[in-house]
Design an enzyme around this catalytic site. Structure first.
Site, mmCIF file in Angstrom:
data_model
loop_
_atom_site.group_PDB
_atom_site.id
_atom_site.type_symbol
_atom_site.label_atom_id
_atom_site.label_comp_id
_atom_site.label_asym_id
_atom_site.label_seq_id
_atom_site.Cartn_x
_atom_site.Cartn_y
_atom_site.Cartn_z
ATOM 1 N N VAL A 61 -75.605 -19.217 -11.727
ATOM 2 C CA VAL A 61 -76.468 -20.350 -12.031
ATOM 3 C C VAL A 61 -75.812 -21.367 -12.970
ATOM 4 C CG1 VAL A 61 -77.627 -19.406 -14.079
ATOM 5 C CG2 VAL A 61 -78.899 -20.898 -12.520
ATOM 6 N N TYR A 62 -74.734 -20.991 -13.652
ATOM 7 C CA TYR A 62 -74.060 -21.932 -14.548
ATOM 8 C C TYR A 62 -73.430 -23.052 -13.728
ATOM 9 C CZ TYR A 62 -74.275 -18.185 -18.105
ATOM 10 O OH TYR A 62 -74.683 -17.207 -18.975
ATOM 11 N N ALA A 63 -73.920 -24.269 -13.957
ATOM 12 C CA ALA A 63 -73.422 -25.465 -13.258
ATOM 13 C C ALA A 63 -73.471 -25.272 -11.745
ATOM 14 C CB ALA A 63 -72.009 -25.811 -13.700
ATOM 15 N N ALA A 64 -74.531 -24.594 -11.279
ATOM 16 C CA ALA A 64 -74.752 -24.405 -9.847
ATOM 17 C C ALA A 64 -73.533 -23.817 -9.145
ATOM 18 C CB ALA A 64 -75.159 -25.725 -9.191
ATOM 19 N N GLY A 65 -72.879 -22.861 -9.799
ATOM 20 C CA GLY A 65 -71.738 -22.194 -9.201
ATOM 21 C C GLY A 65 -70.384 -22.741 -9.609
#
Length: 347
Positions: A61-65
């Site tokens: 989920v960090y920066a959408a991958g």
């Protein structure tokens, strides 16, 4: 750098790990956390490796991958020499199965993380939170299947409550599934809630703690004492006020005394050192926007607090114990060694 096993597993990690939440393109929700990428990310990974760091942690989920992608690119061929940890749970799309801990989502999320990281396996695959809508049996069976398939080596959890961790371990033992070897939790001189249930449960069950936000979102660095005019994430969120209390002042004063008595030691290093001495802690995750911040944090592994310094920080940051632990401490100290140790240290 010192190595420790994660809980009672054979997974060895450095006592300081690198948290890659700051790896992003600077867009979206995580853009405000950090925008380290490309050559800058590779340089920070180099700094960690040179200092002896072996654990690198991220999440889908960090920066959408993008955090996973940037970390994988920065590690390159060196990936085989380190421990890569990532997490799944958060929403990664608009469909029903793009979030949570269902079998469908977990297996799909793991496959996607492997691709973004550019690796054939994940050393420590962690569920990012508890899913009350999916039976634990389904989640744990899916994780067990990922281990059997060779895509995951060890499994862990993050942000569980104490009873949720204990229930998961009991279900895994009963069904013969892989058990959680690690729990990634929030813990610092300003947030000691984990001492009530999570850390005692982890010590008892052999679940090692990986610590996030060890500097209380930068508060323990002492930088908020001076008005720099910079609107940081902690200030913008309004959470700074939660730390600006009598306890917060006492903690920073205690750290001031340690810094003043030692040459070249920073506030951040003292706060990280305190965590490294806590029971049940396997590794403390550090991250940084700049190389200077990262270098300072990594230097915390080069020295250790004295017993007297640790006790001073214990006293300054002490928080009331909740029931039933408060009852145990008063009436059953002799039969609860861990609580008795807290009592002897002045808590």
């Amino acid at each position: 750098m010192e190595r420790r096993f994660v809980g009672r597993s054979g997974l060895s990690v450095s006592v300081l790990g690198f948290g890659a939440m700051t790896f992003s393109d600077g867009d979206g929700q995580f853009g405000g956390v950090g925008a380290t990428r490309g050559a800058d990310a590779a340089r920070q990974v180099d700094m960690c490796l040179d200092a002896g760091v072996t654990l690198f942690d991220t999440a889908d989920v960090y920066a959408a991958g993008r955090s996973e992608e940037i970390l994988g690119e920065a590690l390159g061929a060196r990936r085989q020499h380190v421990v890569v940890a990532t997490k799944a749970f958060g929403r990664m799309g608009r469909n029903d199965h793009d979030t949570g801990l269902s079998r469908r989502h977990l297996i799909a999320a793991c496959e996607a993380s492997l691709k973004r990281l550019g690796t054939d396996w994940i050393d420590l695959y962690q569920v990012h939170s508890f899913d009350a809508l999916v039976p634990l049996e389904e989640t744990l069976r899916a994780l067990d299947d990922l281990v059997t398939a060779g895509k995951v080596r060890y499994v862990g959890c993050s942000n569980y409550a104490g009873w949720q961790l204990m229930k998961a371990q009991a279900v895994a033992r009963e069904q013969g599934y892989e058990r959680y070897v690690g729990q990634q939790i929030q813990y610092s001189l300003m947030v000691r809630d984990a001492e009530q249930e999570l850390l005692p449960c982890g010590v008892d069950q052999g679940v090692g703690a990986l610590i996030w936000s060890p500097l209380a979102q930068g508060y323990l660095s002492g930088k908020f004492r001076a008005d720099t005019g910079d609107a940081t994430r902690l200030q913008q969120s309004g959470r700074l006020k939660a730390y600006e209390t009598a306890t917060g002042t006492a903690v920073l004063d205690a750290i001031d005394a340690i810094v003043a008595a030692r040459d070249g030691v920073s506030h951040s290093q003292a706060a990280l050192n305190w965590l490294l001495r806590r029971p049940g802690v396997s590794s403390v995750l550090v991250g940084a926007r700049t190389d200077a911040q990262l270098a300072d944090n990594l230097a915390a592994a080069q020295w250790a607090l004295t017993d007297a310094e640790t006790e001073a920080l214990d006293r300054a940051s002490q928080t009331p114990m909740c029931y039933p632990n408060s009852h145990h401490r008063i009436f059953t100290q002799e039969r609860n060694p861990q609580l008795f140790a807290r009592y002897k240290s002045g808590e």
